[in-house]
Design a protein around this motif. Structure first.
Motif, PDB file in Angstrom:
ATOM      1  N   THR A   1       0.326  -3.478   6.526  1.00 56.86           N
ATOM      2  CA  THR A   1       0.590  -4.504   7.540  1.00 56.86           C
ATOM      3  C   THR A   1       1.577  -3.931   8.562  1.00 56.86           C
TER       4      THR A   1
ATOM      5  N   LYS B   1     -11.068   9.930   6.525  1.00 57.00           N
ATOM      6  CA  LYS B   1     -10.047   9.526   5.549  1.00 57.00           C
ATOM      7  C   LYS B   1     -10.702   9.021   4.257  1.00 57.00           C
TER       8      LYS B   1
ATOM      9  N   SER C   1       0.826  -1.213   0.000  1.00 50.37           N
ATOM     10  CA  SER C   1       0.000   0.000   0.000  1.00 50.37           C
ATOM     11  C   SER C   1       0.855   1.256   0.000  1.00 50.37           C
TER      12      SER C   1
END
Ligand code: FAD
Length: 356
Positions: free
Chosen positions: A173, A257, A72
């Motif tokens: 993660t 967000k 990500s």
């Protein structure tokens, strides 16, 4: 040795692992961009990850290895990657000790954040969500590096443990989050990290590091300079706080967000500016997104299938089958404008893998 042969040998040695060749990486990334890798292996536990890495380092020492969390924070080349990608899914969480009364465990907050509250109608506003938990009893928790943040947060709340609500809505993660020292609101993950267990690929041995030895700063940990250290787990000092309050805070932060951090993307493309640059140029705040939007008017600019997001100018979105090259062209355009207007060399927050 040829990659298919290596993959076959690895499959023989580790029959329970999922091992693929020429696997396209785009679906494993939040950008949905990236070509094939020669060998792709998914590991489901720290032990699997460790055993595999030790075997590879002894049997194929020259094979390039890339560890993926949730990809990500990555822009992967359209031409893909050489060698081996390991998709790390180890996600065990251990609660090590409950209700510690001392506050000696928490590292003190030392890194200045690079956020300024902006127009809450248009930009993220954290000020109303922030509160202090430092007087609450502390809890030590060890989280394996492949655990996704949303999963870990839900697990911790269920066990009445708080402290990480500021990082809600971050799709990474714990391995990637520790490697990068993620920021959420006015916090960095290092505000909560006590120690990190790694596998040293040079020695094949586990090594335990105290947080103070990991050079944590804004968007930085020592792991970025030491690719031979693979993060196996991170131990955090968290709180027996008010779980309901933390859960509501996390949800509010996620809602905010979601409105202005669009996908498919890899999060903020550039690091915000440090206070010296902000002062020197008289910027209203350190947010690169704000400058791209208000001073460069580049929101919505498109190259190929990639776009500077109309919702958040420090996000580039894969609007329509973007290539890594489309994204890189937008990155270069923004960098050029900063250099031309203010002689500023922007620093990337995302990491580029492969040759674009
Ligand atoms: C919508 C969106 C919102 C985001 N919001 C934020 C935010 O608020 N704050 C923030 O800081 N970031 C944010 N990000 C960026 C990103 O989610 C974080 O940086 C995240 O923690 C990266 O974790 P990952 O597992 O995806 O790492 P990856 O992208 O998979 O990897 C990043 C780097 O870490 C290395 N790595 C991963 N695991 C290990 C390991 N076990 N051992 C050694 N190295 C490892 C990889 O090799 C790579 O170099 C956002 C991204 C998106 C898409």
């Amino acid at each position: 040795m040829n990659p298919s042969k290596i993959a076959q040998e690895l499959q023989k040695k580790f029959p329970r692992l999922s091992i693929k060749t020429n696997e396209i990486l785009a679906p494993y990334t939040t950008f949905k961009i990236g070509g094939p890798v020669e060998i792709f292996i998914t590991t489901e536990s720290s032990n699997q990850l460790k055993n595999l890495l030790v075997f590879i380092k002894t049997s194929y020492p020259r094979l390039p290895i890339t560890i993926l969390g949730n990809a990500s924070n990555l822009l992967i080349a359209d031409s893909g990657l050489k060698g081996l990608v390991i998709k790390n899914n180890s996600q065990n969480i251990k609660i090590l000790s409950l209700n510690l009364k001392t506050d000696q465990l928490s590292p003190k907050k030392t890194i200045s954040n690079r956020r300024t509250e902006l127009d809450p109608e248009k930009y993220l506003d954290f000020s109303s969500l922030n509160y202090d938990e430092s007087t609450k009893p502390q809890v030590l928790v060890e989280i394996e590096s492949g655990a996704p943040l949303p999963y870990a947060l839900a697990y911790l709340f269920k066990n009445k443990i708080t402290g990480l609500q500021w990082f809600a809505g971050i799709p990474g993660t714990f391995g990637g989050a520790t490697w990068y020292n993620i920021h959420g609101g006015t916090y960095h993950l290092s505000d909560f990290i006590k120690e990190v267990t790694t596998l040293n690929l040079k020695t094949g041995k586990e090594e335990l590091f105290q947080a103070k030895d990991l050079d944590f700063s804004y968007d930085y940990s020592v792991f970025q300079k030491k690719p031979h250290l693979v993060i196996l787990s991170t131990t955090l000092s968290l709180y027996r706080g008010d779980t309901e309050k933390a859960r509501i805070t996390a949800q509010k932060w996620i809602n905010q967000k979601a409105k202005c951090q669009p996908l498919p993307s890899a999060g903020s493309v550039f690091q915000n500016l440090d206070s010296v640059l902000v002062k020197k140029h008289g910027f209203k705040n350190p947010s690169v997104g704000w400058i791209i939007d208000q001073l460069l008017n580049l929101k919505g600019k498109t190259i190929g299938g990639a776009q500077i997001s109309p919702l958040h100018a420090n996000f580039i979105v894969n609007q329509k089958n973007a290539t890594a090259k489309d994204v890189l062209s937008l990155i270069e355009l923004i960098k050029k404008e900063f250099k031309k207007r203010w002689n500023i060399d922007l620093k990337l927050e995302i990491k580029i893998l492969g040759n674009i």
